[in-house]
Design an enzyme around this catalytic site. Sequence first.
Site, PDB file in Angstrom:
ATOM      1  N   ASN A 196     -30.314  31.236 -14.716  1.00 42.08           N
ATOM      2  CA  ASN A 196     -31.024  32.025 -13.717  1.00 42.08           C
ATOM      3  C   ASN A 196     -32.507  32.065 -14.104  1.00 42.08           C
ATOM      4  O   ASN A 196     -32.877  32.670 -15.112  1.00 42.08           O
ATOM      5  CB  ASN A 196     -30.399  33.432 -13.729  1.00 42.08           C
ATOM      6  N   LYS A 216     -32.916  33.217 -17.849  1.00 40.70           N
ATOM      7  CA  LYS A 216     -31.723  33.887 -18.357  1.00 40.70           C
ATOM      8  C   LYS A 216     -30.555  32.920 -18.343  1.00 40.70           C
ATOM      9  O   LYS A 216     -30.518  31.987 -17.526  1.00 40.70           O
ATOM     10  CB  LYS A 216     -31.360  35.082 -17.481  1.00 40.70           C
ATOM     11  N   ARG A 256     -28.701  29.625 -10.103  1.00 32.86           N
ATOM     12  CA  ARG A 256     -29.217  30.393  -8.966  1.00 32.86           C
ATOM     13  C   ARG A 256     -30.419  29.617  -8.432  1.00 32.86           C
ATOM     14  O   ARG A 256     -31.363  29.341  -9.176  1.00 32.86           O
ATOM     15  CB  ARG A 256     -29.661  31.773  -9.432  1.00 32.86           C
ATOM     16  N   HIS A 272     -32.703  37.488  -2.494  1.00 31.99           N
ATOM     17  CA  HIS A 272     -31.783  38.417  -3.181  1.00 31.99           C
ATOM     18  C   HIS A 272     -30.408  38.399  -2.515  1.00 31.99           C
ATOM     19  O   HIS A 272     -29.635  39.356  -2.652  1.00 31.99           O
ATOM     20  CB  HIS A 272     -32.287  39.875  -3.169  1.00 31.99           C
ATOM     21  N   HIS A 278     -32.122  46.524  -2.832  1.00 31.22           N
ATOM     22  CA  HIS A 278     -32.259  45.840  -4.126  1.00 31.22           C
ATOM     23  C   HIS A 278     -33.662  46.177  -4.625  1.00 31.22           C
ATOM     24  O   HIS A 278     -34.659  45.650  -4.128  1.00 31.22           O
ATOM     25  CB  HIS A 278     -32.073  44.325  -3.945  1.00 31.22           C
ATOM     26  N   LEU A 279     -33.734  47.085  -5.613  1.00 35.10           N
ATOM     27  CA  LEU A 279     -35.035  47.535  -6.104  1.00 35.10           C
ATOM     28  C   LEU A 279     -35.153  47.188  -7.586  1.00 35.10           C
ATOM     29  O   LEU A 279     -34.683  47.933  -8.454  1.00 35.10           O
ATOM     30  CB  LEU A 279     -35.171  49.053  -5.899  1.00 35.10           C
ATOM     31  N   ASN A 309     -37.734  44.207 -10.158  1.00 35.76           N
ATOM     32  CA  ASN A 309     -39.132  43.766 -10.171  1.00 35.76           C
ATOM     33  C   ASN A 309     -39.523  43.324  -8.777  1.00 35.76           C
ATOM     34  O   ASN A 309     -40.599  43.626  -8.291  1.00 35.76           O
ATOM     35  CB  ASN A 309     -39.307  42.612 -11.158  1.00 35.76           C
ATOM     36  N   ARG A 358     -46.048  42.771  -6.734  1.00 35.81           N
ATOM     37  CA  ARG A 358     -46.254  42.160  -5.409  1.00 35.81           C
ATOM     38  C   ARG A 358     -46.557  43.230  -4.373  1.00 35.81           C
ATOM     39  O   ARG A 358     -45.971  44.314  -4.410  1.00 35.81           O
ATOM     40  CB  ARG A 358     -44.994  41.405  -4.971  1.00 35.81           C
ATOM     41  N   ASP A 399     -43.968  48.798 -14.112  1.00 35.89           N
ATOM     42  CA  ASP A 399     -42.656  49.353 -14.451  1.00 35.89           C
ATOM     43  C   ASP A 399     -42.540  50.770 -13.882  1.00 35.89           C
ATOM     44  O   ASP A 399     -43.352  51.645 -14.216  1.00 35.89           O
ATOM     45  CB  ASP A 399     -42.515  49.364 -15.983  1.00 35.89           C
ATOM     46  N   MET A 400     -41.546  50.994 -13.056  1.00 33.07           N
ATOM     47  CA  MET A 400     -41.379  52.293 -12.398  1.00 33.07           C
ATOM     48  C   MET A 400     -41.253  53.428 -13.423  1.00 33.07           C
ATOM     49  O   MET A 400     -41.719  54.546 -13.172  1.00 33.07           O
ATOM     50  CB  MET A 400     -40.152  52.238 -11.475  1.00 33.07           C
ATOM     51  N   GLU A 445     -30.732  51.345  -9.636  1.00 32.37           N
ATOM     52  CA  GLU A 445     -29.622  51.846 -10.466  1.00 32.37           C
ATOM     53  C   GLU A 445     -30.050  52.982 -11.383  1.00 32.37           C
ATOM     54  O   GLU A 445     -29.238  53.828 -11.751  1.00 32.37           O
ATOM     55  CB  GLU A 445     -29.079  50.704 -11.343  1.00 32.37           C
ATOM     56  N   GLU A 456     -25.511  39.637 -10.204  1.00 34.47           N
ATOM     57  CA  GLU A 456     -25.854  38.324  -9.663  1.00 34.47           C
ATOM     58  C   GLU A 456     -25.175  37.180 -10.426  1.00 34.47           C
ATOM     59  O   GLU A 456     -24.588  36.276  -9.823  1.00 34.47           O
ATOM     60  CB  GLU A 456     -27.349  38.191  -9.838  1.00 34.47           C
TER      61      GLU A 456
HETATM   62  P1  ADP Z   1     -35.356  41.759 -11.933  1.00 43.07           P
HETATM   63  O1  ADP Z   1     -35.776  41.978 -10.519  1.00 43.07           O
HETATM   64  O2  ADP Z   1     -36.361  40.985 -12.740  1.00 43.07           O
HETATM   65  O3  ADP Z   1     -33.922  41.290 -12.125  1.00 43.07           O
HETATM   66  P2  ADP Z   1     -34.442  44.384 -12.760  1.00 43.07           P
HETATM   67  O4  ADP Z   1     -33.474  44.488 -11.664  1.00 43.07           O
HETATM   68  O5  ADP Z   1     -33.949  44.373 -14.162  1.00 43.07           O
HETATM   69  O6  ADP Z   1     -35.447  43.182 -12.594  1.00 43.07           O
HETATM   70  O7  ADP Z   1     -35.465  45.592 -12.597  1.00 43.07           O
HETATM   71  C1  ADP Z   1     -36.542  45.749 -13.493  1.00 43.07           C
HETATM   72  C2  ADP Z   1     -37.284  47.007 -13.145  1.00 43.07           C
HETATM   73  O8  ADP Z   1     -36.393  48.109 -13.135  1.00 43.07           O
HETATM   74  C3  ADP Z   1     -38.314  47.375 -14.204  1.00 43.07           C
HETATM   75  O9  ADP Z   1     -39.532  46.760 -13.971  1.00 43.07           O
HETATM   76  C4  ADP Z   1     -38.410  48.865 -14.038  1.00 43.07           C
HETATM   77  O10 ADP Z   1     -39.448  49.136 -13.112  1.00 43.07           O
HETATM   78  C5  ADP Z   1     -37.118  49.285 -13.407  1.00 43.07           C
HETATM   79  N1  ADP Z   1     -36.337  50.179 -14.267  1.00 43.07           N
HETATM   80  C6  ADP Z   1     -35.488  49.861 -15.264  1.00 43.07           C
HETATM   81  N2  ADP Z   1     -34.981  50.988 -15.834  1.00 43.07           N
HETATM   82  C7  ADP Z   1     -35.522  52.034 -15.160  1.00 43.07           C
HETATM   83  C8  ADP Z   1     -35.398  53.454 -15.242  1.00 43.07           C
HETATM   84  N3  ADP Z   1     -34.620  54.040 -16.155  1.00 43.07           N
HETATM   85  N4  ADP Z   1     -36.113  54.196 -14.372  1.00 43.07           N
HETATM   86  C9  ADP Z   1     -36.909  53.616 -13.455  1.00 43.07           C
HETATM   87  N5  ADP Z   1     -37.063  52.289 -13.318  1.00 43.07           N
HETATM   88  C10 ADP Z   1     -36.389  51.507 -14.154  1.00 43.07           C
END
Ligand code: ADP
Length: 413
Positions: free
Chosen positions: A7, A14, A96, A184, A212-213, A215, A245, A286-287, A337, A387
């Site tokens: 992936n 990955k 993928r 996605h 789907h939230l 990156n 983005r 990063d959220m 999540e 995924e």
């Molecule tokens: P990708 O889209 O690369 O697969 P992920 O689904 O792993 O990424 O999501 C990564 C994002 O999830 C990080 O950038 C971060 O913003 C967010 N994230 C991960 N853990 C938490 C958390 N505990 N609280 C808020 N946001 C989180």
Amino acid sequence: MKILVLNSGSSSQKASLYDFTDPLPPSPTAALWDGQVEWQGDRVVLQTRNSTGAILNQATTLGPRPEATVRLLDALTRGQARVLSSLSELDVVGHRIVNGGQELTQPTAITREVKTAIRSMSPLAPLHNRAELDGIEIIEKRMGDVLQVAVFDTGFHSGLPEAAAVYPGPYEWLRQGIRRYGFHGINHQYCAERAAQLLAKDPAALKLVTCHLGNGCSLAAIQGGRSVDTTMGFTPLEGLMMGTRSGSVDPGILTYLLRQGHTGQDLDEILNAKSGLLGISGLSADMRMVVSAMQEGNARAKLAFEVFIHRLRSGIAAMAATLSGMDALVFTAGIGENSAEVRAAACSNFAFLGLAIDPAKNLTSGSDRDIATTHSAIRVLVIHAQEDWAIARECWKLSLAAKAATQKHYNEP
Ligand code: ADP
């Protein structure tokens, strides 16, 4: 059956190894091994982990991206977290593929023609399709004619109704392939199946909005198990605000900036890497960092959070309107999540539809769950993105079909 899934993300590579036995369990099983190479500024970090808990974690140096795949393959058979004595133990390798266009929609065994078709879509997903083709070729070199399978992130959205797929530009765009593809899809589809399982409902009877939230962020409107609308479009830049983005912006801004002397490449860089949570907060994509800075009183972090939520709510409402109803709202991927703050804020404006989340359930973590109150008119689910497992499952199905076809051939008089 040992299945390796590769992936390629925009800043990570990955790999996961699954060992599937017949019959396949209805819900995901843990990977036997997984590995990741991540580019963090000038650092490259390689991490692998096997199911007994052995971990290999090293900062390393790497040349071009194909080296990352080679390093991951080596880590499968060597070092602390190895799980195979030789790559020849692998039965199938799944990939993928971000953009399969209109031609490649179903999971498919990779042939020379499939590779050519993937290559022809590369201009639309330059960061991804090229890396994915490199991965396919490395496996060919190392493992000869092992079955390789492509699973497309655009595939689930390939049946979007025309009204959702066509851009209101000149009709000529459609002939040039400029249309909404959506992304996605592997995870949106998995979440729809998993939601039906959790709700003990027939997928054909469900109207779902999946969020789907991660990156990258996108929504899908799913009716009867089919995607009928989604927020990403021709590229994964359209729609919601994301980590770096912008999501959708007035296209007039781009022509304005071009007239000011910016180049197309500048705009690509600004919209993909310098916008979103990072662009507004000035702190991080990063959220977690944005929420914690907001809670400490940082005004730009608060603004970034509010713009993110404003656009998320508008997107959910648009998806629900397309569906003309919503049985369940699903949150998935890193932010979906893990961020109780984002879920609570996104849901708070839908009380008028009878949607209510239980604040205590919203704070729990762990397995896939329903966080709505008992009386909520709409269920709210949190589903772990799977995924790679979903890709492995497609590899399993194709491999069994290929074996059955061979058997039939031998048995024919
Ligand atoms: P990708 O889209 O690369 O697969 P992920 O689904 O792993 O990424 O999501 C990564 C994002 O999830 C990080 O950038 C971060 O913003 C967010 N994230 C991960 N853990 C938490 C958390 N505990 N609280 C808020 N946001 C989180």
